[in-house]
Write a protein that holds these residues in place. Structure first.
Motif, short mmCIF file in Angstrom:
data_model
loop_
_atom_site.label_atom_id
_atom_site.label_comp_id
_atom_site.label_asym_id
_atom_site.label_seq_id
_atom_site.Cartn_x
_atom_site.Cartn_y
_atom_site.Cartn_z
N THR A 171 2.69 11.76 -11.60
CA THR A 171 3.76 10.78 -11.81
C THR A 171 3.16 9.37 -11.85
OG1 THR A 171 4.08 10.50 -9.43
CG2 THR A 171 5.38 12.26 -10.52
N PRO A 172 3.94 8.38 -12.25
CA PRO A 172 3.43 6.99 -12.21
C PRO A 172 2.95 6.58 -10.81
CG PRO A 172 5.37 7.08 -13.60
CD PRO A 172 5.24 8.44 -12.95
N ASN A 173 3.65 7.02 -9.77
CA ASN A 173 3.23 6.69 -8.40
C ASN A 173 1.89 7.35 -8.07
OD1 ASN A 173 3.53 5.64 -5.69
ND2 ASN A 173 4.03 7.73 -5.08
N ILE A 174 1.75 8.63 -8.40
CA ILE A 174 0.49 9.34 -8.14
C ILE A 174 -0.63 8.72 -8.98
CG2 ILE A 174 -0.70 11.56 -8.43
CD1 ILE A 174 1.13 11.39 -5.94
N GLU A 175 -0.34 8.36 -10.21
CA GLU A 175 -1.35 7.71 -11.05
C GLU A 175 -1.86 6.43 -10.40
OE1 GLU A 175 -1.96 6.11 -15.62
OE2 GLU A 175 0.07 6.22 -14.82
N ASN A 176 -0.95 5.62 -9.88
CA ASN A 176 -1.34 4.39 -9.21
C ASN A 176 -2.22 4.67 -7.99
OD1 ASN A 176 -1.19 1.49 -8.60
ND2 ASN A 176 0.08 2.14 -6.88
N ILE A 177 -1.85 5.69 -7.22
CA ILE A 177 -2.63 6.05 -6.03
C ILE A 177 -4.02 6.54 -6.43
CG2 ILE A 177 -2.75 7.68 -4.09
CD1 ILE A 177 0.38 7.43 -3.96
N TYR A 178 -4.10 7.35 -7.48
CA TYR A 178 -5.41 7.84 -7.95
C TYR A 178 -6.26 6.68 -8.45
CZ TYR A 178 -4.88 12.87 -7.43
OH TYR A 178 -4.77 14.13 -6.90
N LYS A 179 -5.64 5.71 -9.12
CA LYS A 179 -6.40 4.55 -9.61
C LYS A 179 -6.97 3.76 -8.44
CE LYS A 179 -4.15 3.78 -14.06
NZ LYS A 179 -3.24 2.91 -14.84
N LEU A 180 -6.15 3.52 -7.42
CA LEU A 180 -6.64 2.80 -6.24
C LEU A 180 -7.76 3.57 -5.55
CD1 LEU A 180 -3.22 1.68 -4.69
CD2 LEU A 180 -4.93 0.18 -5.75
N THR A 181 -7.59 4.88 -5.45
CA THR A 181 -8.56 5.72 -4.75
C THR A 181 -9.89 5.77 -5.47
OG1 THR A 181 -6.77 7.06 -3.81
CG2 THR A 181 -8.98 8.03 -3.84
N ILE A 182 -9.88 6.03 -6.77
CA ILE A 182 -11.15 6.15 -7.49
C ILE A 182 -11.85 4.79 -7.54
CG2 ILE A 182 -10.25 5.86 -9.85
CD1 ILE A 182 -13.11 8.23 -8.71
N LYS A 183 -11.09 3.73 -7.66
CA LYS A 183 -11.71 2.39 -7.65
C LYS A 183 -12.40 2.14 -6.30
CE LYS A 183 -10.83 -2.45 -8.48
NZ LYS A 183 -9.99 -3.54 -8.06
N PHE A 184 -11.74 2.50 -5.22
CA PHE A 184 -12.30 2.34 -3.88
C PHE A 184 -13.57 3.17 -3.72
CE2 PHE A 184 -11.72 3.03 0.91
CZ PHE A 184 -12.13 1.75 1.25
N ILE A 185 -13.54 4.39 -4.19
CA ILE A 185 -14.71 5.26 -4.11
C ILE A 185 -15.86 4.68 -4.94
CG2 ILE A 185 -15.64 7.52 -4.79
CD1 ILE A 185 -12.87 8.70 -3.96
N LEU A 186 -15.56 4.29 -6.18
CA LEU A 186 -16.62 3.76 -7.05
C LEU A 186 -17.20 2.45 -6.53
CD1 LEU A 186 -15.03 4.63 -10.51
CD2 LEU A 186 -16.87 5.84 -9.33
#
Length: 190
Positions: free
Chosen positions: A156-171
């Motif tokens: 969903t758009p909410n999950i997409e936003n969370i995944y974007k924040l998460t992968i950015k933090f990891i990278l």
């Protein structure tokens, strides 16, 4: 009316705990406690198909960044999508990378451990001849596309936003680990 057991159970419910918001997350994390919970819940869907998701990630990575194939001795000759999808070597590496991401994601609740783990992984990439820290960022878009493919309607758009924040933090932290190790290597040589 009602039985005594129901009355007893109802009296023992701590309504304050239910109505209270989740505890605050570590301010160093880009995710709220609720977002961390959603990330972990959603990640279970990825984890059930972790190897498939990893292969999708790497196929998309190599479609967009074919020069990165040269960094991988075991599968640098896999030029077509079909060869990559069928490669056991690529599947093994994809699985390893996805399990590394899994450890990072599951560690989001303990930011100090998260930093230690992810930055160590970043530092280990000095062992890869020709690797540059900016290569980490090339994984962002393929990761998001692979997650979207695996999760389907659950992305969903909410999950997409969370995944974007998460992968950015990891990278960001993979890069920090890589860069810090480079500084440490230079300092130890002087």
């Amino acid at each position: 009316m009602g039985c005594e057991l129901t009355k007893l159970a109802a009296s023992e419910i701590n309504h304050d705990a239910i109505d209270r918001p989740p505890p605050p997350s570590d301010p160093r994390s880009p995710l709220t406690a609720k977002q961390q919970y959603c990330m972990l819940a959603s990640w279970k869907g990825i984890f059930r198909q972790i190897e498939k998701t990893g292969i999708i990630l790497f196929v998309k990575l190599f479609e967009e960044n074919q020069e990165l194939l040269n960094l991988f001795e075991k599968f640098s000759e896999l030029k077509t999508k079909e060869e990559q999808v069928m490669s056991t070597e690529l599947a093994e590496h994809a699985n390893k990378v996805m399990h590394t991401l899994d450890e990072g994601i599951k560690g989001l609740g303990d930011v100090d451990s998260f930093f230690a783990y992810v930055r160590h992984v970043g530092a280990t990439h000095h062992q890869v001849p020709g690797f540059k820290s900016e290569n980490f960022w090339k994984v962002e878009k393929p990761f998001l596309e692979a997650a979207k493919t695996t999760l389907g309607d659950r992305y969903t758009p909410n999950i997409e936003n969370i995944y974007k924040l998460t992968i950015k933090f990891i990278l960001e932290n993979l890069v920090k680990g890589y860069e810090d190790a480079k500084v440490d290597n230079v300092a130890s040589q002087t």
